[in-house]
Design an enzyme around this catalytic site. Structure first.
Site, short mmCIF file in Angstrom:
data_model
loop_
_atom_site.label_atom_id
_atom_site.label_comp_id
_atom_site.label_asym_id
_atom_site.label_seq_id
_atom_site.Cartn_x
_atom_site.Cartn_y
_atom_site.Cartn_z
N CYS A 188 4.83 6.15 -7.33
CA CYS A 188 5.08 7.33 -8.17
C CYS A 188 5.72 8.46 -7.39
O CYS A 188 6.23 9.41 -7.98
CB CYS A 188 3.78 7.82 -8.78
SG CYS A 188 2.88 6.56 -9.68
N SER A 202 0.81 -1.23 0.00
CA SER A 202 0.00 0.00 0.00
C SER A 202 0.84 1.28 0.00
O SER A 202 0.79 2.06 0.93
CB SER A 202 -0.93 -0.01 1.24
OG SER A 202 -1.80 1.10 1.22
#
Lengths: 450, 450
Positions: free
Chosen positions: B45, B41
């Site tokens: 990016c 999780s």
């Protein structure tokens, strides 16, 4: 079609766009543009930013001179030239220039008479210090007044676009600024949480915002305005007042000529920008247009459609083939209120109801950037749709990423997309620009999940 | 359908999106997520921005812990648990955790094994100081290395998204930074004037950009990388190297299980994210998807489609009715390169040719704001269309107003609009946000006028 003389009435956005497009379509056409005031070819939308001081001089708003049009495009632009009367049967316009009256013949005519700021006939509205803000000369007068009188307190009547932009401008000049709005909405349709965001921004920047108060009179001290009085009895000190309660289409000359005026009060036009009179076109803020969502003729006096209607009118007035068409609007606009971007497109909930839809709304608040990326802001979105899921409109408020995101909703309205189709869009993601799931996808996913 | 146990392989974007959507669809389902690494999780990016120091710690990229999923959503997320083999016929996955092997049964399975950074097997690629940047642990290792070794010179191999973002990150850390790219393009498809804008930005910010040079080896000093050698003989000093030449779908486990692999090398899926095996779904960077413009199956490993494919896979794996569908992509993405926004959607000219179109291009450069409004920037747009005027793609570069404007083109691609329809859009205008005629309208008007 053998057109020889094109006459354009109005020398700002739509009128000059028409003249330029006519020139592209017909290199040999004689083109004359009549402008009542001293000013042509300027960006009126920049006026608040000259008042604020962000733009250092009013002249910066001027794009081109009459010499430019004459020398570069063989277009004869005549300032200080007022069109008094159109005689469609004779293809003649009566004009007044330099105190002289004369007649000018035309083969085709483009009406681009624009819109005028509404100044309600309240007691004291003609006191010095009471302004509207629409034309370059309005800005010139206000700037001169501020320079001479050095007001301390400003009241803005009406929380429309110009009112809010001028509130920012007055604050930038250090004026105590109060916005008095008769309804409970901002920008005529913005209610609820979106309205509250705008009010919070204004108050956070030192603007007093008074909703639900109707101004009844202006009191003077001598010739100068001194106080703004509300129906409730409340009064606000003001040495300068800006009235921003709306605009109306400038259609007197069209009406007198027997041109059909639409229900909206603006000149009725078809998709080619033709009026009811042969060889007479209208474009910009004096004319109606199609609202693609409601399917109705509306009056939406905004700069971008004005220029584009001007292009269409000019092309067709020059006899372009195939005929140019204006596809209509979906009601998109945007405004900066201090650091807030506020934008809308399509119909609001109330507008959708009034247009005969049975609308629902989705409201969603999402970050403008990836959660871990610094500097983001919350974007509050309201999406209006009907029971079938058809998109009817959207409003957004936030400190970034709003003014261009509304354009995605605008494109979706043009293409008649449903909410679930919007939710399928493949939108750009990078941490500085959006969260992984873009605010548009977040908002349109809500319907999915009830 | 009586599903009882959902197994998800992969604990990042698509895998967890699948688990969460399955939970929404089926409150009673047992849901187990297997993640090979220690990390679940997280927003991969964001890695370049942690390296740059803009984001102060790697942990900021982590959204949720296993406890969150267990306690809030009754989802059992197991880090350090590697899926070794899928036996579709027996509905069993062989896993290894804590050195132990065991079998886990499933009623439905979602493959979200992601993609792996490509590290070409060049001499010296295993020297200390040579990195890829894909997973959280890659960032952790790079940060530790920089802390310990304090490199002065960095070379980035490949001018893709990650390469350019990492160039910015290395510069922010004060490293001498060189980007070596084997082609003459940026981000694999950006050529011509748009490429030049990106190169100018990089060079203006002190990054050396070397195009058309192919790296052939890494030379070390002891265990540490010291130089990057090109086929031409050119060499660059580097105590740290980032390889950003691309990624490949992580499909070994799918291939071994006999699942159909598409021509792209990724797991073949239908619009419901089903693979060729019953009750087995795939989503995210390991799977193919439909490109709505070319009509072909493509592999487009990006975060936003990954999450949304995960939602679809999870809903369908949980037996949701009606079945969820993923509508495909149009190839939209965006990247920030220092102060430049670079974005694209649809097909580039070369991609359109390769897909069998006979494309043309329009190139236009326009201001991002009204000319008189301070602070604007030029936006360079390239629009790709076919002879009928159908929009095929767009690329944009500029210092503002690009990342969201590309979304308008993306929406237009979804809706299959022609250039002339794009030119009819009613887009938001206000001086701080756009010129009177938006860059999108300017670019799409070009075709009109030849």
């Amino acid at each position: 079609m053998g057109k020889e003389q094109l006459l354009v009435i109005g020398g700002v956005a739509a009128g000059l766009a028409a003249a330029m497009q006519a020139r592209r379509a017909a290199p040999g056409l004689r083109i004359t543009v009549l402008e009542k005031t001293a000013d042509i070819s300027y960006g009126a939308c920049g006026l608040p930013y000259v008042v604020s001081g962000l733009i250092p001089a009013l002249e910066r708003l001027v794009l081109h001179t009459p010499e430019y049009f004459r020398e570069q495009h063989d277009i004869d632009v005549q300032p200080h030239t007022e069109a008094l009367e159109i005689l469609p049967a004779r293809s003649v316009v009566r004009v007044r220039a330099n105190g002289e009256r004369r007649e000018m013949g035309f083969d085709s005519l483009v009406l681009a008479t624009g819109a005028a700021a509404v100044c309600p006939p309240l007691a004291g509205h003609d006191l010095a210090g009471v302004f509207v803000m629409r034309q370059l000369r309005d800005g010139r007068r206000l700037l001169q007044f501020i320079e001479q009188v050095r007001p301390r307190d400003a009241v803005i009547v009406g929380a429309g676009y110009i009112g809010l932009e001028m509130a920012e401008a007055f604050r930038a000049r250090g004026l105590n600024t109060t916005v008095v709005e008769s309804t409970d909405k901002m920008m005529s349709t913005l209610g609820g949480a979106l309205r509250d965001r705008v009010v919070d921004e204004l108050r956070g920047r030192g603007v007093e915002v008074v909703l639900g108060e109707r101004v009844s009179a202006f009191e003077g001290r001598g010739e100068q305005v001194a106080r703004v009085i509300c129906e409730s009895g409340r009064a606000f000190e003001a040495q300068v007042v800006l009235i921003g309660v709306g605009v109306r289409p400038a259609v007197e000359i069209a009406k007198d000529a027997g041109l059909e005026i639409g229900e909206t009060g603006a000149v009725a036009t078809d998709a080619n920008q033709r009026t009811s009179a042969a060889n007479v076109f209208a474009a910009g803020d004096c004319s109606e247009t199609l609202h693609r969502v409601s399917g109705r003729r509306v009056w939406m006096p905004l700069a971008q459609p004005a220029v584009r209607q001007g292009w269409v009118a000019g092309a067709n007035a020059a006899g372009a083939m195939p005929e140019a068409r204006f596809a209509g609007v979906v009601g998109t606009n945007a405004v900066k209120v201090f650091d807030l971007e506020v934008a809308r497109t399509g119909l609001s909930l109330e507008e959708a109801q009034a247009a005969g839809f049975d609308p629902s709304i989705i409201e969603d608040e999402t970050a403008s950037r990836a959660g871990y990326y610094p500097g983001g802001a919350k974007i509050l979105t309201r999406v209006v749709h009907d029971k079938s899921g058809r998109l009817l409109g959207a409003q957004m408020v936030g400190r970034e990423g709003v003014a261009q995101r509304i354009d995605v909703y605008a494109a979706a309205l043009h293409a008649n997309l449903k909410i679930e189709e919007l939710n399928q869009l493949d939108l750009a993601y990078a941490p500085p620009f959006a969260p992984t799931i873009d605010p548009i996808l977040r908002a349109t996913k809500q319907r999915d999940e009830g």
